[in-house]
Design a protein around this motif. Structure first.
Motif, PDB file in Angstrom:
ATOM      1  N   GLY A  14       1.293   6.624  -6.689  1.00 44.21           N
ATOM      2  CA  GLY A  14       0.139   7.129  -7.256  1.00 44.21           C
ATOM      3  C   GLY A  14       0.252   8.400  -7.223  1.00 44.21           C
ATOM      4  O   GLY A  14      -0.122   9.195  -7.926  1.00 44.21           O
ATOM      5  N   ILE A  15       0.603   8.914  -5.785  1.00 45.36           N
ATOM      6  CA  ILE A  15       0.357  10.079  -5.638  1.00 45.36           C
ATOM      7  C   ILE A  15       1.775  11.090  -6.296  1.00 45.36           C
ATOM      8  O   ILE A  15       1.403  12.185  -6.987  1.00 45.36           O
ATOM      9  N   ASN A  16       2.860  10.148  -6.546  1.00 47.40           N
ATOM     10  CA  ASN A  16       3.913  11.052  -7.537  1.00 47.40           C
ATOM     11  C   ASN A  16       3.592  11.001  -8.741  1.00 47.40           C
ATOM     12  O   ASN A  16       3.873  12.299  -9.346  1.00 47.40           O
ATOM     13  N   LEU A  37       0.743  -1.401  -0.089  1.00 46.36           N
ATOM     14  CA  LEU A  37       0.274   0.045   0.051  1.00 46.36           C
ATOM     15  C   LEU A  37       0.769   1.422   0.030  1.00 46.36           C
ATOM     16  O   LEU A  37       0.529   2.215  -0.620  1.00 46.36           O
ATOM     17  N   LEU A  38       2.001   1.185   0.717  1.00 55.12           N
ATOM     18  CA  LEU A  38       2.817   2.491   0.917  1.00 55.12           C
ATOM     19  C   LEU A  38       3.435   2.774  -0.469  1.00 55.12           C
ATOM     20  O   LEU A  38       3.575   3.983  -0.862  1.00 55.12           O
ATOM     21  N   ILE A  94       2.426   1.666  -3.760  1.00 53.05           N
ATOM     22  CA  ILE A  94       1.426   1.924  -4.577  1.00 53.05           C
ATOM     23  C   ILE A  94       0.957   3.584  -4.403  1.00 53.05           C
ATOM     24  O   ILE A  94       0.844   4.357  -5.458  1.00 53.05           O
ATOM     25  N   SER A  95       0.572   3.883  -3.113  1.00 54.96           N
ATOM     26  CA  SER A  95       0.201   5.244  -2.681  1.00 54.96           C
ATOM     27  C   SER A  95       1.134   6.189  -3.206  1.00 54.96           C
ATOM     28  O   SER A  95       1.022   7.290  -3.622  1.00 54.96           O
ATOM     29  N   ILE A  96       2.452   5.753  -2.931  1.00 60.02           N
ATOM     30  CA  ILE A  96       3.575   6.901  -3.135  1.00 60.02           C
ATOM     31  C   ILE A  96       3.821   6.904  -4.679  1.00 60.02           C
ATOM     32  O   ILE A  96       3.858   8.092  -5.172  1.00 60.02           O
TER      33      ILE A  96
END
Length: 428
Positions: free
Chosen positions: A155-157, A148-149, A151-153
């Motif tokens: 995605g946000i990036n 999750l960390l 993927i979220s990084i």
């Protein structure tokens, strides 16, 4: 080497670095938690050891507890040589009747001297099923958190890069669409990033400088061509008058004829340059409905003498009507050049097929048995072969006209000995 966009180039390295950093962090965290779990279990075993030895001193019957039972410990006599002062902690699998399978245990082995002075080995075990389940749950949680960390990084990036790079791609799209002499949208949006605003301003200024130089060059060509046209025509007429004079012998006549032909080519070249300049200066801006199918039929009739001179068989095939909104003058120039090109470079008794479809017009002719260089034939002054009468501007004029109309295109193809120029509108 495979090329990637700036956005994906950044994300690629970010993913690699994140995978390494978070993986190392997760491994260290897992090792620390595992060590804490076993440390707590070991502390419990050591407390039980003290309690059991105290109980043995109070109740000698416990020395007969030689197998694991309810209390999960056993005491076995050992020799003095086997006696060791240190505790021994290790993991071991034991069979459990309830589960009918072996389960993990944490085991403590320690030696002591009982109240009778004999050496005894105390073995205490405790099931670590719950601890293992805790470690398993912890590992699962770590993996999920890790994924999750990452993927979220990513995605946000990716979202932030996409948002930040939008002005860059807008500027890139403007540059991609820009063509000399064709006005483009120079209105600059309100950029929130200073560097992109400066880049857009510098590009607009560069385009203005290039446009100014380009227009000055076109104006010079147009003026020079226009001024040359009259003296060329006068010179050709004077040579014609001189040739009609009987005072020249055959050698002189050939000399003047060569001069007249050279000046004729010069006049033709001058007209072509003037035509190019007018097209690029948008001097044919009047638009109306043009029936290309009907226009080419009229042109074939107009060039009948030229066609009959080379004894070319012309086949007009009207599959559908090719018509659109176009400048009538440019349409006439466009089709005339295509028709003259197909006749001039055809061989004697050749074939010319003109096929009109709804969105395409195809000029297909015999000629050279070798294909032309499709990448160069539309360049100015490019001539393939030794035709000295060619100015090398006919196809260039066609390409220049096509550029005035978005969605139009012309391509060259060679198949089965036939040269094809395919004019198309609404290209996909």
């Amino acid at each position: 080497m495979m090329k990637v966009s700036l956005k994906y180039y950044t994300i690629k390295y970010l993913i690699t670095i994140l995978l390494l950093i978070i993986a190392v962090w997760a491994a260290l965290f897992y090792a620390y938690i595992l060590d804490e779990v076993y440390d707590n279990v070991d502390d419990g075993l050591k407390n039980r050891k003290i309690q059991i030895i105290k109980a043995v001193y109070l109740d000698e019957h416990l020395l007969k507890n030689n197998e694991f039972g309810f209390n999960e410990f056993k005491i076995n006599p050992i020799s003095a040589a086997e006696h060791q002062e240190k505790n021994k902690l290790f993991n071991k699998m034991y069979y459990m009747e309830y589960d009918d399978e072996e389960q993990p245990y944490r085991v403590l082995e320690t030696d002591f001297i009982d109240q009778f002075g004999k050496y005894q080995k105390l073995t205490i075990r405790t099931s670590t099923v719950e601890e293992d389940e805790l470690v398993y749950d912890l590992t699962t949680a770590l993996i999920v958190l890790y994924l999750l960390l990452v993927i979220s990084i990513i995605g946000i990036n990716g979202f932030l890069l996409h948002k930040a790079m939008k002005p860059f791609y807008r500027i890139l799209d403007k540059l991609r669409k820009y063509q000399f002499g064709i006005s483009s949208d120079k209105e600059s949006p309100n950029y929130s990033i200073k560097e992109f605003e400066e880049l857009d301003r510098e590009i607009n200024e560069m385009i203005d400088r290039n446009e100014l130089a380009f227009n000055q060059q076109k104006q010079f060509i147009e003026n020079a061509s226009h001024e040359l046209q009259t003296p060329l025509a006068i010179a050709i007429n004077k040579i014609d008058l001189a040739i009609q004079n009987d005072q020249f012998d055959e050698k002189d006549m050939n000399f003047f004829t060569d001069i007249k032909n050279d000046m004729g080519r010069m006049a033709s070249l001058n007209k072509s340059l003037l035509m190019l300049s007018k097209i690029e200066n948008n001097q044919f801006s009047t638009l109306s409905h043009v029936n290309f199918t009907a226009m080419i039929k009229d042109l074939v009739s107009s060039y009948e003498d030229f066609i009959e001179y080379k004894e070319i068989k012309v086949n007009l095939l009207d599959k559908e009507i090719f018509e659109t909104i176009f400048s009538p003058d440019l349409a006439n120039i466009l089709l005339s050049n295509l028709l003259k090109n197909a006749v001039r470079y055809n061989h004697q008794n050749g074939i010319l097929n003109i096929i009109t479809e709804k969105d395409r017009m195809i000029f297909q002719n015999t000629g050279s048995m070798n294909p032309l260089d499709g990448k160069k034939i539309f360049n100015r002054f490019y001539k393939q072969g030794t035709d000295s009468s060619s100015t090398g501007l006919g196809l260039s004029i066609i390409k220049t006209i096509i550029k005035q109309y978005p969605g139009w295109d012309i391509v060259y193809d060679f198949e089965d000995g036939m040269h094809s120029f395919i004019l198309s509108k609404n290209k996909s």
